[in-house]
Design a protein around this motif. Structure first.
Motif, short mmCIF file in Angstrom:
data_model
loop_
_atom_site.label_atom_id
_atom_site.label_comp_id
_atom_site.label_asym_id
_atom_site.label_seq_id
_atom_site.Cartn_x
_atom_site.Cartn_y
_atom_site.Cartn_z
N LEU A 170 0.85 -1.19 0.00
CA LEU A 170 0.00 0.00 0.00
C LEU A 170 0.89 1.24 0.00
O LEU A 170 1.30 1.74 1.05
CB LEU A 170 -0.92 0.00 1.23
N GLY A 171 1.21 1.72 -1.19
CA GLY A 171 2.09 2.86 -1.33
C GLY A 171 1.36 4.18 -1.39
O GLY A 171 0.13 4.24 -1.38
N SER A 172 2.12 5.25 -1.48
CA SER A 172 1.54 6.59 -1.51
C SER A 172 0.84 6.89 -2.83
O SER A 172 -0.11 7.66 -2.87
CB SER A 172 2.64 7.63 -1.28
N LEU B 166 -3.10 7.54 -2.54
CA LEU B 166 -3.45 7.61 -1.12
C LEU B 166 -2.87 8.86 -0.45
O LEU B 166 -3.45 9.39 0.49
CB LEU B 166 -2.94 6.34 -0.41
N ALA B 167 -1.73 9.33 -0.94
CA ALA B 167 -1.07 10.49 -0.33
C ALA B 167 -1.57 11.83 -0.89
O ALA B 167 -0.98 12.87 -0.58
CB ALA B 167 0.44 10.39 -0.54
N GLU B 168 -2.63 11.81 -1.65
CA GLU B 168 -3.13 13.04 -2.26
C GLU B 168 -3.41 14.12 -1.22
O GLU B 168 -4.17 13.91 -0.28
CB GLU B 168 -4.41 12.75 -3.05
N HIS B 169 -2.75 15.28 -1.37
CA HIS B 169 -2.90 16.44 -0.47
C HIS B 169 -2.52 16.15 0.98
O HIS B 169 -2.86 16.93 1.87
CB HIS B 169 -4.33 16.98 -0.53
N LEU B 170 -1.81 15.06 1.21
CA LEU B 170 -1.36 14.74 2.57
C LEU B 170 -0.45 15.84 3.11
O LEU B 170 -0.48 16.16 4.31
CB LEU B 170 -0.63 13.39 2.58
N ILE B 171 0.34 16.43 2.23
CA ILE B 171 1.28 17.46 2.65
C ILE B 171 0.56 18.70 3.20
O ILE B 171 1.10 19.43 4.03
CB ILE B 171 2.20 17.84 1.47
N ASP B 172 -0.69 18.91 2.76
CA ASP B 172 -1.44 20.09 3.21
C ASP B 172 -2.20 19.83 4.51
O ASP B 172 -2.32 20.73 5.34
CB ASP B 172 -2.44 20.52 2.13
N ALA C 296 -11.16 5.88 0.28
CA ALA C 296 -12.19 5.11 -0.42
C ALA C 296 -11.63 4.44 -1.66
O ALA C 296 -11.92 3.26 -1.93
CB ALA C 296 -13.36 6.02 -0.79
N ARG C 297 -10.81 5.16 -2.44
CA ARG C 297 -10.20 4.57 -3.64
C ARG C 297 -9.31 3.39 -3.27
O ARG C 297 -9.32 2.35 -3.95
CB ARG C 297 -9.36 5.63 -4.38
N THR C 298 -8.57 3.56 -2.20
CA THR C 298 -7.64 2.51 -1.78
C THR C 298 -8.40 1.28 -1.28
O THR C 298 -8.05 0.14 -1.61
CB THR C 298 -6.70 3.04 -0.68
N ALA D 279 2.10 -1.16 4.65
CA ALA D 279 1.84 0.24 4.30
C ALA D 279 3.10 1.04 4.58
O ALA D 279 3.88 0.70 5.48
CB ALA D 279 0.66 0.78 5.11
N THR D 280 3.27 2.12 3.83
CA THR D 280 4.52 2.87 3.93
C THR D 280 4.29 4.35 4.22
O THR D 280 3.50 4.69 5.08
CB THR D 280 5.35 2.65 2.64
N SER D 281 4.96 5.20 3.49
CA SER D 281 5.08 6.61 3.82
C SER D 281 3.76 7.34 4.07
O SER D 281 3.61 8.03 5.07
CB SER D 281 5.86 7.33 2.71
N ALA D 282 2.81 7.21 3.15
CA ALA D 282 1.56 7.97 3.28
C ALA D 282 0.86 7.65 4.59
O ALA D 282 0.36 8.54 5.28
CB ALA D 282 0.64 7.68 2.10
N VAL D 283 0.80 6.37 4.93
CA VAL D 283 0.10 5.96 6.14
C VAL D 283 0.88 6.35 7.39
O VAL D 283 0.31 6.89 8.35
CB VAL D 283 -0.19 4.45 6.12
N ARG D 284 2.18 6.11 7.39
CA ARG D 284 2.94 6.41 8.61
C ARG D 284 3.02 7.91 8.88
O ARG D 284 3.20 8.32 10.03
CB ARG D 284 4.33 5.79 8.57
#
Length: 322
Positions: free
Chosen positions: A8-10, A37-43, A53-55, A78-83
């Motif tokens: 499960l990547g970003s 999954l990481a969409e707009h996570l930085i904001d 939902a997509r994931t 799971a990696t970066s986006a989730v952690r």
């Protein structure tokens, strides 16, 4: 015995099904589904409901496929986006309900360890002196090894999705903007990699950016990992590709043979990490490996389930990536 791994990547979920028989490993199916999954996570520092939902929808599809294929052993990581997300517990709980088993959340160090295990599971690289670069959506990993043993590793939040959202806000991307991005990444990795050295090691790259660069260079209209695994690109070839990406709209980039739609807006930031790394290490050539994190998870699962045979034999790479 049949195994399924969900990475499960970003940017995407990577899925592989393999079986062991008489001490040999055979890859039966590989698939990658873009979920951002990481969409707009930085904001927001949170996984967005739409991205979750997509994931989860993709996980349902892949979990059903694994069951249909008679999989007996399941692993998910799971990696970066989730952690990096504040609502990771909510997501991990939902993912467990969909899959029927828990998802292991990897730290950056564990992700690097697993990538090294995946690349060196390939007999071609197993005993060689390597310097591995893996570029994901949320993070990138650098791993230095010698004689098949890892010496040091680091994970930094410099994945292609994260860089795209931080630095590239419109397309086409100008040449000077791309050059500035390479310089910025090089500045961000120079101190963390100060005690790393390429030396006589071979620089080996994994991840979507690097396999796409190889596919674009070869003008592959249909992705075939067998045509790019173990091949190489010179730094001049990569610089020429980056030069060609600049000035193109997203629509024009999407017409390049070898560049799938899900990576059209990520190829420039990903390539910036490649060039920054090669310049910093003074590397002239980058070798390609189609194995990475998911193969490391697969190797570990096989060793745990079949300690006598492990995964010592190299299974064939599947013909196409979905």
């Amino acid at each position: 015995m049949r195994y399924a791994v969900f990475d499960l990547g970003s940017n995407s979920i990577k899925f592989v099904v393999a079986e062991t028989r008489a001490g040999r490993v055979r890859v039966l199916h590989e698939q990658s589904i873009s979920t951002r999954l990481a969409e707009h996570l930085i904001d927001t520092c949170e996984l967005r409901p739409e991205a979750i939902a997509r994931t989860l929808d993709a996980l349902r599809e892949l979990r059903a496929k694994a069951s249909d294929m008679g999989v007996e052993v399941f692993r998910a990581v799971a990696t970066s986006a989730v952690r990096d997300s504040r609502n990771r517990r909510v997501f991990l709980k939902a993912a467990k309900e969909v899959l029927g088993f828990p998802v292991q959340l990897l730290s950056g160090a564990e992700e690097a360890d697993t990538i090294f295990a995946g690349v060196t599971a390939d007999p071609h690289w197993r005993t060689k002196d390597l310097f591995i670069l893996d570029i994901g959506g949320g993070s990138a990993e650098w791993v230095q090894g010698q004689h098949g043993k890892m010496e040091k590793r680091i994970s930094l939040p410099l994945g292609a999705v994260r860089l795209r959202e931080r630095f590239l806000h419109e397309y086409p991307v100008a040449h000077d903007t791309a050059a500035l991005l390479v310089e910025t990444v090089r500045g961000q990795i120079s101190h963390p990699l100060a005690h790393y050295s390429l030396g006589a090691r071979r620089l080996v790259g994994t991840g979507g950016t690097i396999t796409c660069l190889a596919a674009i260079e070869k003008k592959l209209t249909d992705f075939d990992p067998r045509k790019i695994d173990h091949t190489s690109l010179t730094i001049e070839q990569i610089r020429k590709l980056m030069h060609g990406f600049c000035g193109l709209t997203l629509e024009q980039l999407g017409k390049l043979p070898g560049l799938p739609p899900k990576r059209v807006d990520l190829i420039i930031p990903g390539t910036a990490v490649v060039l920054a790394t090669m310049e910093l290490l003074r590397a002239n050539r980058l070798f390609v490996s189609v194995r990475g994190l998911r193969y490391g998870v697969l190797t570990t699962a096989m060793r745990e389930s079949e300690p006598q045979t492990g995964s010592s034999s190299r299974g064939p790479v599947s013909k196409k990536r979905a």
